[in-house]
Design an enzyme around this catalytic site. Structure first.
Site, PDB file in Angstrom:
ATOM      1  CE  LYS A   9      28.026  -4.216  -1.068  1.00 61.14           C
ATOM      2  NZ  LYS A   9      27.660  -4.345  -2.505  1.00 61.14           N
ATOM      3  CE1 TYR A  49      30.470  -9.224  -3.070  1.00 58.81           C
ATOM      4  CE2 TYR A  49      32.034  -7.542  -2.421  1.00 58.81           C
ATOM      5  CZ  TYR A  49      30.737  -8.026  -2.464  1.00 58.81           C
ATOM      6  OH  TYR A  49      29.718  -7.316  -1.887  1.00 58.81           O
ATOM      7  CG  ASN A 112      24.897  -2.192  -3.876  1.00 63.27           C
ATOM      8  OD1 ASN A 112      25.838  -2.334  -3.100  1.00 63.27           O
ATOM      9  ND2 ASN A 112      24.549  -3.118  -4.750  1.00 63.27           N
ATOM     10  CG  HIS A 115      27.547  -8.531   1.069  1.00 62.36           C
ATOM     11  ND1 HIS A 115      27.620  -9.090  -0.175  1.00 62.36           N
ATOM     12  CD2 HIS A 115      27.608  -9.553   1.967  1.00 62.36           C
ATOM     13  CE1 HIS A 115      27.739 -10.411  -0.033  1.00 62.36           C
ATOM     14  NE2 HIS A 115      27.730 -10.709   1.251  1.00 62.36           N
ATOM     15  CD  GLU A 126      29.000 -13.940   1.453  1.00 61.99           C
ATOM     16  OE1 GLU A 126      28.091 -13.396   2.124  1.00 61.99           O
ATOM     17  OE2 GLU A 126      29.038 -13.886   0.203  1.00 61.99           O
TER      18      GLU A 126
HETATM   19  P1  RTP Z   1      26.051  -8.246  -2.642  1.00 63.71           P
HETATM   20  O1  RTP Z   1      26.705  -9.555  -3.028  1.00 63.71           O
HETATM   21  O2  RTP Z   1      27.054  -7.143  -2.430  1.00 63.71           O
HETATM   22  O3  RTP Z   1      25.118  -8.412  -1.486  1.00 63.71           O
HETATM   23  O4  RTP Z   1      25.131  -7.744  -3.838  1.00 63.71           O
HETATM   24  P2  RTP Z   1      24.125  -8.603  -4.721  1.00 63.71           P
HETATM   25  O5  RTP Z   1      24.125 -10.030  -4.272  1.00 63.71           O
HETATM   26  O6  RTP Z   1      22.834  -7.875  -4.743  1.00 63.71           O
HETATM   27  O7  RTP Z   1      24.787  -8.475  -6.161  1.00 63.71           O
HETATM   28  P3  RTP Z   1      25.979  -9.347  -6.822  1.00 63.71           P
HETATM   29  O8  RTP Z   1      25.516  -9.753  -8.169  1.00 63.71           O
HETATM   30  O9  RTP Z   1      26.430 -10.412  -5.873  1.00 63.71           O
HETATM   31  O10 RTP Z   1      27.113  -8.269  -7.015  1.00 63.71           O
HETATM   32  C1  RTP Z   1      27.993  -7.955  -5.976  1.00 63.71           C
HETATM   33  C2  RTP Z   1      28.228  -6.467  -5.945  1.00 63.71           C
HETATM   34  O11 RTP Z   1      28.990  -6.093  -7.087  1.00 63.71           O
HETATM   35  C3  RTP Z   1      28.641  -4.756  -7.450  1.00 63.71           C
HETATM   36  N1  RTP Z   1      28.129  -4.786  -8.820  1.00 63.71           N
HETATM   37  N2  RTP Z   1      28.475  -3.916  -9.718  1.00 63.71           N
HETATM   38  N3  RTP Z   1      28.762  -2.471 -12.135  1.00 63.71           N
HETATM   39  C4  RTP Z   1      27.944  -3.516 -12.093  1.00 63.71           C
HETATM   40  O12 RTP Z   1      27.282  -3.868 -13.041  1.00 63.71           O
HETATM   41  C5  RTP Z   1      27.827  -4.235 -10.835  1.00 63.71           C
HETATM   42  N4  RTP Z   1      27.072  -5.295 -10.645  1.00 63.71           N
HETATM   43  C6  RTP Z   1      27.282  -5.650  -9.359  1.00 63.71           C
HETATM   44  C7  RTP Z   1      27.586  -4.287  -6.481  1.00 63.71           C
HETATM   45  O13 RTP Z   1      28.218  -3.600  -5.382  1.00 63.71           O
HETATM   46  C8  RTP Z   1      26.977  -5.591  -6.042  1.00 63.71           C
HETATM   47  O14 RTP Z   1      26.284  -5.437  -4.826  1.00 63.71           O
HETATM   48 MG    MG Z   2      25.890 -11.138  -4.015  1.00 60.06          MG
END
Ligand code: RTP
Ligand code: MG
Length: 137
Positions: A9, A49, A112, A115, A126
């Protein structure tokens, strides 16, 4: 063989973590089938997203993802989706296991570093979002 989409990212690129992330992928024997640097437009980040468009963090997340260049990759291997998610660690670095990328490098739950696709259907969407069939075989 399974394919998954990985992204370094914009925070990871800005903090010079491309090499660190790529080195971990290579050490874990996931094959990098395709890789490029892109700077997503807002519309491209929103499309990527789209599953999160009703979530409260959607605006911040899409602002962040188009804030600078990112590196997108297709990783391939047995069980690649789960293996890459395990290397990444939990979304919130405070919950991420020791030795994971997010535990070692993430700033917070949003910035973080990486992705990864979370299921075969999302991996198909994706990988196809950023790469043509010619680039991934
Ligand atoms: P990713 O899709 O980026 O691999 O991350 P992930 O599955 O671990 O988490 P996801 O729930 O899909 O969330 C996508 C990305 O959104 C941002 N996020 N911000 N501020 C918040 O509470 C929050 N929650 C999620 C993060 O960059 C997360 O990786
Ligand atoms: Mg995710």
């Amino acid at each position: 063989m399974q394919q998954t989409l990985a992204i370094v990212k914009p925070d990871g690129v800005a903090r010079n973590l491309i090499g660190e992330v790529v080195a971990r992928i290579e050490r874990n024997q996931l094959a990098i089938k395709a890789m490029k640097m892109i700077h997503m437009s807002r519309a491209q980040a929103e499309g990527f997203y789209a599953v999160h468009k009703e979530r409260p963090f959607f605006k911040d997340l899409t602002d962040f993802m188009c804030s600078g260049p990112a590196v997108v990759m297709i990783l391939q291997g047995e069980n690649a989706i789960a293996r890459w998610r395990e290397m990444m660690g939990a979304t919130n670095p405070a919950d991420a296991a020791d030795g994971t990328i997010r535990r070692d490098f993430a700033t917070d739950i949003e910035k973080n570093v990486v992705h990864g696709s979370d299921a075969p259907e999302t991996a198909a969407f994706e990988t196809g979002y950023f790469f043509s069939g010619l680039e991934r075989n």
